[in-house]
Design a protein around this motif. Structure first.
Motif, PDB file in Angstrom:
ATOM      1  N   MET A   1       0.837  -1.192   0.000  1.00 54.10           N
ATOM      2  CA  MET A   1       0.000   0.000   0.000  1.00 54.10           C
ATOM      3  C   MET A   1       0.881   1.255   0.000  1.00 54.10           C
ATOM      4  SD  MET A   1      -3.099  -0.986  -0.197  1.00 54.10           S
ATOM      5  CE  MET A   1      -4.166   0.337   0.335  1.00 54.10           C
ATOM      6  N   GLU A   2       2.014   1.133   0.664  1.00 54.16           N
ATOM      7  CA  GLU A   2       2.912   2.278   0.696  1.00 54.16           C
ATOM      8  C   GLU A   2       3.389   2.611  -0.717  1.00 54.16           C
ATOM      9  OE1 GLU A   2       6.100   1.841   3.465  1.00 54.16           O
ATOM     10  OE2 GLU A   2       7.235   3.493   2.562  1.00 54.16           O
ATOM     11  N   VAL A   3       3.572   1.582  -1.536  1.00 53.72           N
ATOM     12  CA  VAL A   3       4.128   1.785  -2.868  1.00 53.72           C
ATOM     13  C   VAL A   3       3.084   2.310  -3.857  1.00 53.72           C
ATOM     14  CG1 VAL A   3       5.192   0.609  -4.830  1.00 53.72           C
ATOM     15  CG2 VAL A   3       5.921   0.057  -2.510  1.00 53.72           C
ATOM     16  N   MET A   4       1.877   1.762  -3.813  1.00 56.60           N
ATOM     17  CA  MET A   4       0.871   2.127  -4.818  1.00 56.60           C
ATOM     18  C   MET A   4      -0.310   2.913  -4.264  1.00 56.60           C
ATOM     19  SD  MET A   4      -1.583  -1.054  -5.524  1.00 56.60           S
ATOM     20  CE  MET A   4      -2.817   0.187  -5.840  1.00 56.60           C
ATOM     21  N   GLY A   5      -0.287   3.224  -2.941  1.00 56.56           N
ATOM     22  CA  GLY A   5      -1.448   3.820  -2.319  1.00 56.56           C
ATOM     23  C   GLY A   5      -1.609   5.320  -2.492  1.00 56.56           C
ATOM     24  N   ILE A  47      11.744   6.279  -6.756  1.00 50.23           N
ATOM     25  CA  ILE A  47      12.543   5.771  -5.636  1.00 50.23           C
ATOM     26  C   ILE A  47      12.210   4.300  -5.373  1.00 50.23           C
ATOM     27  CG2 ILE A  47      12.801   5.906  -3.129  1.00 50.23           C
ATOM     28  CD1 ILE A  47      12.615   8.962  -3.403  1.00 50.23           C
ATOM     29  N   HIS A  48      10.938   3.959  -5.475  1.00 52.22           N
ATOM     30  CA  HIS A  48      10.516   2.581  -5.220  1.00 52.22           C
ATOM     31  C   HIS A  48      10.754   1.663  -6.419  1.00 52.22           C
ATOM     32  CE1 HIS A  48       7.667   4.093  -1.830  1.00 52.22           C
ATOM     33  NE2 HIS A  48       8.855   3.787  -1.365  1.00 52.22           N
ATOM     34  N   GLY A  49      11.274   2.252  -7.493  1.00 52.48           N
ATOM     35  CA  GLY A  49      11.614   1.431  -8.658  1.00 52.48           C
ATOM     36  C   GLY A  49      10.429   1.027  -9.517  1.00 52.48           C
ATOM     37  N   MET A  50       9.317   1.719  -9.375  1.00 57.02           N
ATOM     38  CA  MET A  50       8.134   1.376 -10.186  1.00 57.02           C
ATOM     39  C   MET A  50       8.194   2.033 -11.555  1.00 57.02           C
ATOM     40  SD  MET A  50       6.451  -0.602  -8.199  1.00 57.02           S
ATOM     41  CE  MET A  50       7.956  -1.064  -7.350  1.00 57.02           C
ATOM     42  N   ASP A  70       8.911  -4.093 -12.388  1.00 50.62           N
ATOM     43  CA  ASP A  70       8.277  -4.112 -11.064  1.00 50.62           C
ATOM     44  C   ASP A  70       6.974  -3.312 -11.095  1.00 50.62           C
ATOM     45  OD1 ASP A  70      10.067  -5.747  -9.772  1.00 50.62           O
ATOM     46  OD2 ASP A  70      11.310  -4.115  -9.003  1.00 50.62           O
ATOM     47  N   LEU A  74       2.401  -4.453 -10.946  1.00 53.14           N
ATOM     48  CA  LEU A  74       1.272  -3.925 -10.165  1.00 53.14           C
ATOM     49  C   LEU A  74       0.014  -3.737 -11.014  1.00 53.14           C
ATOM     50  CD1 LEU A  74       2.847  -1.226  -7.800  1.00 53.14           C
ATOM     51  CD2 LEU A  74       1.522  -3.228  -7.131  1.00 53.14           C
ATOM     52  N   PRO A  76      -1.866  -5.716 -12.891  1.00 55.40           N
ATOM     53  CA  PRO A  76      -3.021  -6.604 -12.672  1.00 55.40           C
ATOM     54  C   PRO A  76      -3.801  -6.239 -11.414  1.00 55.40           C
ATOM     55  CG  PRO A  76      -1.062  -7.890 -13.196  1.00 55.40           C
ATOM     56  CD  PRO A  76      -0.606  -6.479 -13.013  1.00 55.40           C
ATOM     57  N   ILE A  77      -3.085  -5.855 -10.375  1.00 54.23           N
ATOM     58  CA  ILE A  77      -3.761  -5.469  -9.130  1.00 54.23           C
ATOM     59  C   ILE A  77      -4.569  -4.198  -9.348  1.00 54.23           C
ATOM     60  CG2 ILE A  77      -3.400  -4.697  -6.763  1.00 54.23           C
ATOM     61  CD1 ILE A  77      -0.971  -6.499  -6.599  1.00 54.23           C
ATOM     62  N   MET A  80      -7.685  -5.037 -11.145  1.00 47.21           N
ATOM     63  CA  MET A  80      -8.677  -5.678 -10.276  1.00 47.21           C
ATOM     64  C   MET A  80      -9.392  -4.635  -9.423  1.00 47.21           C
ATOM     65  SD  MET A  80      -7.344  -9.304  -8.689  1.00 47.21           S
ATOM     66  CE  MET A  80      -8.952  -9.824  -8.068  1.00 47.21           C
ATOM     67  N   LEU A  81      -8.605  -3.722  -8.872  1.00 49.13           N
ATOM     68  CA  LEU A  81      -9.188  -2.655  -8.060  1.00 49.13           C
ATOM     69  C   LEU A  81     -10.148  -1.825  -8.898  1.00 49.13           C
ATOM     70  CD1 LEU A  81      -6.086  -1.526  -5.998  1.00 49.13           C
ATOM     71  CD2 LEU A  81      -8.306  -2.140  -5.035  1.00 49.13           C
TER      72      LEU A  81
END
Lengths: 103, 103
Positions: A1-5, A47-50, A70, A74, A76-77, A80-81
């Motif tokens: 959640m920290e990465v994509m929230g 920073i998170h490499g996304m 990386d 994310l 597919p998630i 889904m959301l």
DNA sequence: TCATATACGGACAAATTTATCCCTATGTCC
DNA sequence: GGACATAGGGATAAATTTGTCCGTATATGA
């Protein structure tokens, strides 16, 4: 959640998954959000490499952001959301109507 | 994200998916979080229809929270997020090491 | 009477996230 | 020179989220 929230992170990833984009393109795409805010989200995603930042040593400056493997993992998630949100939105609308009543 | 993004919401849904629980059980489970905070999250989940509250008219009071079908529909997403987080955690750890350096 | 348990919530503080304002610097076109 | 484009960030304000402190009420058992 920290990465994509973050408020705009999944939207940015969604856009970059369709193809690399320059900051100004993203700023135009999110016209209701100040460039500064998008830049912050881009920085954290980087920073998170996304996402990856490519600087072309030209004048005027040319920068492109692209999604990494990386970041792509994310997607597919996020989809889904998105689907869940689409299917739940009618109910949500009714819930908000009950809650906000005039106010 | 508004529905499942709260700091403890996905954890609560995850627990309730295993079976209905009383508030005090949940409070004991999340021992590092004050009951008040858990109650807030429960209330929001209930308003959004993700969980249901059953009050048994007994003394001492007896309340149980259980997951609804709508709430259960979020479980696959929560599991995907969990798996993604597990697989990304090693990289994340390294990223945090670089960032936090003493500080 | 006092400690424990059940469940809940108001008032407030702390922390985090999001947003706004304004500034840097360089180059092109009129 | 003045307007616009490129890309970026410091300082600060606003808003939201999370957390703490203490209060309500009822009943049981020591």
């Amino acid at each position: 959640m920290e990465v994509m929230g973050g408020k705009w992170k999944s939207c940015i990833l969604y856009e970059l998954e369709k193809g690399s984009k320059r900051p100004s393109e993203l700023h135009r795409h999110f016209e209701n959000t100040s460039p500064r805010v998008i830049n912050q989200q881009l920085k954290e995603l980087e920073i998170h490499g996304m996402i990856e930042k490519t600087i072309f040593p030209e004048l005027p400056p040319h920068v492109e952001y692209s999604i990494t493997d990386d970041g792509r993992s994310l997607i597919p998630i996020i989809r889904m959301l998105e689907q869940w949100g689409d299917s739940f939105r009618p109910k949500m609308t009714r819930i908000l109507e009950k809650t906000e009543t005039t106010e």
